[in-house]
Design a protein around this motif. Structure first.
Motif, PDB file in Angstrom:
ATOM      1  N   ILE A  64      20.453 -49.690  26.404  1.00 31.22           N
ATOM      2  CA  ILE A  64      21.894 -49.746  26.631  1.00 31.22           C
ATOM      3  C   ILE A  64      22.077 -50.556  27.907  1.00 31.22           C
ATOM      4  O   ILE A  64      21.571 -50.170  28.969  1.00 31.22           O
ATOM      5  N   VAL A  65      22.757 -51.708  27.792  1.00 27.85           N
ATOM      6  CA  VAL A  65      22.827 -52.642  28.921  1.00 27.85           C
ATOM      7  C   VAL A  65      24.281 -52.989  29.214  1.00 27.85           C
ATOM      8  O   VAL A  65      25.029 -53.395  28.319  1.00 27.85           O
ATOM      9  N   ASP A  66      24.661 -52.844  30.491  1.00 30.64           N
ATOM     10  CA  ASP A  66      25.989 -53.256  30.926  1.00 30.64           C
ATOM     11  C   ASP A  66      26.027 -54.784  30.974  1.00 30.64           C
ATOM     12  O   ASP A  66      25.060 -55.423  31.398  1.00 30.64           O
ATOM     13  N   ILE A  67      27.130 -55.354  30.529  1.00 32.25           N
ATOM     14  CA  ILE A  67      27.236 -56.815  30.510  1.00 32.25           C
ATOM     15  C   ILE A  67      27.406 -57.377  31.915  1.00 32.25           C
ATOM     16  O   ILE A  67      26.796 -58.376  32.268  1.00 32.25           O
ATOM     17  N   PHE A  68      28.224 -56.727  32.732  1.00 39.07           N
ATOM     18  CA  PHE A  68      28.536 -57.285  34.050  1.00 39.07           C
ATOM     19  C   PHE A  68      27.872 -56.477  35.151  1.00 39.07           C
ATOM     20  O   PHE A  68      28.266 -55.352  35.421  1.00 39.07           O
ATOM     21  N   MET A  69      26.842 -57.086  35.753  1.00 34.26           N
ATOM     22  CA  MET A  69      26.134 -56.466  36.867  1.00 34.26           C
ATOM     23  C   MET A  69      25.875 -57.529  37.913  1.00 34.26           C
ATOM     24  O   MET A  69      25.756 -58.714  37.588  1.00 34.26           O
ATOM     25  N   PRO A  70      25.759 -57.130  39.170  1.00 26.09           N
ATOM     26  CA  PRO A  70      25.436 -58.105  40.210  1.00 26.09           C
ATOM     27  C   PRO A  70      24.064 -58.733  39.951  1.00 26.09           C
ATOM     28  O   PRO A  70      23.198 -58.109  39.345  1.00 26.09           O
ATOM     29  N   LEU A 126      19.773 -53.135  20.988  1.00 28.22           N
ATOM     30  CA  LEU A 126      20.419 -53.234  22.285  1.00 28.22           C
ATOM     31  C   LEU A 126      21.913 -52.965  22.110  1.00 28.22           C
ATOM     32  O   LEU A 126      22.569 -53.597  21.286  1.00 28.22           O
ATOM     33  N   ILE A 127      22.405 -52.013  22.874  1.00 26.36           N
ATOM     34  CA  ILE A 127      23.838 -51.720  22.889  1.00 26.36           C
ATOM     35  C   ILE A 127      24.397 -52.304  24.175  1.00 26.36           C
ATOM     36  O   ILE A 127      23.972 -51.928  25.273  1.00 26.36           O
ATOM     37  N   ALA A 128      25.327 -53.251  24.040  1.00 29.93           N
ATOM     38  CA  ALA A 128      25.981 -53.845  25.212  1.00 29.93           C
ATOM     39  C   ALA A 128      27.233 -53.025  25.511  1.00 29.93           C
ATOM     40  O   ALA A 128      27.950 -52.613  24.601  1.00 29.93           O
ATOM     41  N   MET A 129      27.469 -52.798  26.801  1.00 34.53           N
ATOM     42  CA  MET A 129      28.700 -52.092  27.163  1.00 34.53           C
ATOM     43  C   MET A 129      29.407 -52.850  28.263  1.00 34.53           C
ATOM     44  O   MET A 129      28.778 -53.538  29.070  1.00 34.53           O
ATOM     45  N   SER A 130      30.721 -52.751  28.264  1.00 33.75           N
ATOM     46  CA  SER A 130      31.512 -53.443  29.267  1.00 33.75           C
ATOM     47  C   SER A 130      32.822 -52.728  29.494  1.00 33.75           C
ATOM     48  O   SER A 130      33.458 -52.275  28.551  1.00 33.75           O
ATOM     49  N   GLY A 131      33.199 -52.646  30.744  1.00 35.51           N
ATOM     50  CA  GLY A 131      34.499 -52.098  31.103  1.00 35.51           C
ATOM     51  C   GLY A 131      35.327 -53.150  31.804  1.00 35.51           C
ATOM     52  O   GLY A 131      36.282 -52.839  32.495  1.00 35.51           O
ATOM     53  N   TYR A 132      34.939 -54.398  31.610  1.00 35.39           N
ATOM     54  CA  TYR A 132      35.596 -55.489  32.309  1.00 35.39           C
ATOM     55  C   TYR A 132      37.073 -55.541  31.948  1.00 35.39           C
ATOM     56  O   TYR A 132      37.436 -55.524  30.785  1.00 35.39           O
ATOM     57  N   ALA A 133      37.907 -55.585  32.976  1.00 37.81           N
ATOM     58  CA  ALA A 133      39.352 -55.674  32.753  1.00 37.81           C
ATOM     59  C   ALA A 133      39.871 -56.945  33.420  1.00 37.81           C
ATOM     60  O   ALA A 133      39.391 -57.343  34.474  1.00 37.81           O
ATOM     61  N   PHE A 134      40.828 -57.548  32.791  1.00 36.48           N
ATOM     62  CA  PHE A 134      41.414 -58.767  33.330  1.00 36.48           C
ATOM     63  C   PHE A 134      42.649 -58.431  34.152  1.00 36.48           C
ATOM     64  O   PHE A 134      43.464 -57.612  33.740  1.00 36.48           O
TER      65      PHE A 134
END
Length: 159
Positions: free
Chosen positions: A71-77, A97-105
């Motif tokens: 399980i991998v977060d899409i946006f990481m430093p 692989l499960i991609a996860m993201s909480g990215y908000a615009f």
């Protein structure tokens, strides 16, 4: 005097060490609260969980251990956007692989790229948009593991 009750004695079972037959999941996310919540929930559902606090730590974890799912977060430093998804999929192409993201615009008036769809194109099996429910997490994990098992060598699928 020997008394036989007629009950067969059950063979003693040897206890396997905890985790011996549990499915192993690698969680890669830089948010410690997300990691802790996922870890606690999955361990309660009999998964063995390894936490990596970023992309580099996740890649190091892949070097020494075999996992059943990532399980991998899409946006990481330190790993730009989809680079992490692409690299994880390249290093372990058979592991779901499960991609996860909480990215908000910030600006909702501009069309936003569909990051989760892009992750699927880079090799993710499934995507989760944060926040997600524990039930949603468990559902996609079970779907991915079932699909991976059905593709395993020697497994015959009946249609």
């Amino acid at each position: 005097m020997h008394y036989d009750s007629g009950v067969a004695e059950l063979p003693k079972q040897t206890a396997l060490p905890r985790g011996a037959n549990m499915q192993r999941i690698l969680v890669v996310d830089d948010d410690p609260m997300v990691c802790m919540a996922i870890e606690i929930y999955l361990e309660r559902h009999d998964f063995q969980v390894t936490i990596a606090d970023g992309g580099e730590a996740g890649l190091r974890a892949l070097e020494g251990t075999t996992y059943d799912l990532m399980i991998v977060d899409i946006f990481m430093p330190h790993m730009r956007g989809f680079e992490s998804i692409r690299i994880f999929h390249e290093r372990a192409p058979t592991i779901p692989l499960i991609a996860m993201s909480g990215y908000a615009f910030a600006n909702l008036n501009t069309p936003a790229p569909d990051f989760l769809r892009m992750a699927l194109e880079l090799g993710a099996s499934r995507c989760l948009r944060k926040p997600f429910t524990p039930v949603a997490l468990l559902t996609v994990i079970n779907e991915c593991l079932a699909e991976a098992q059905s593709r395993a060598p020697g497994v015959v699928q009946l249609r």
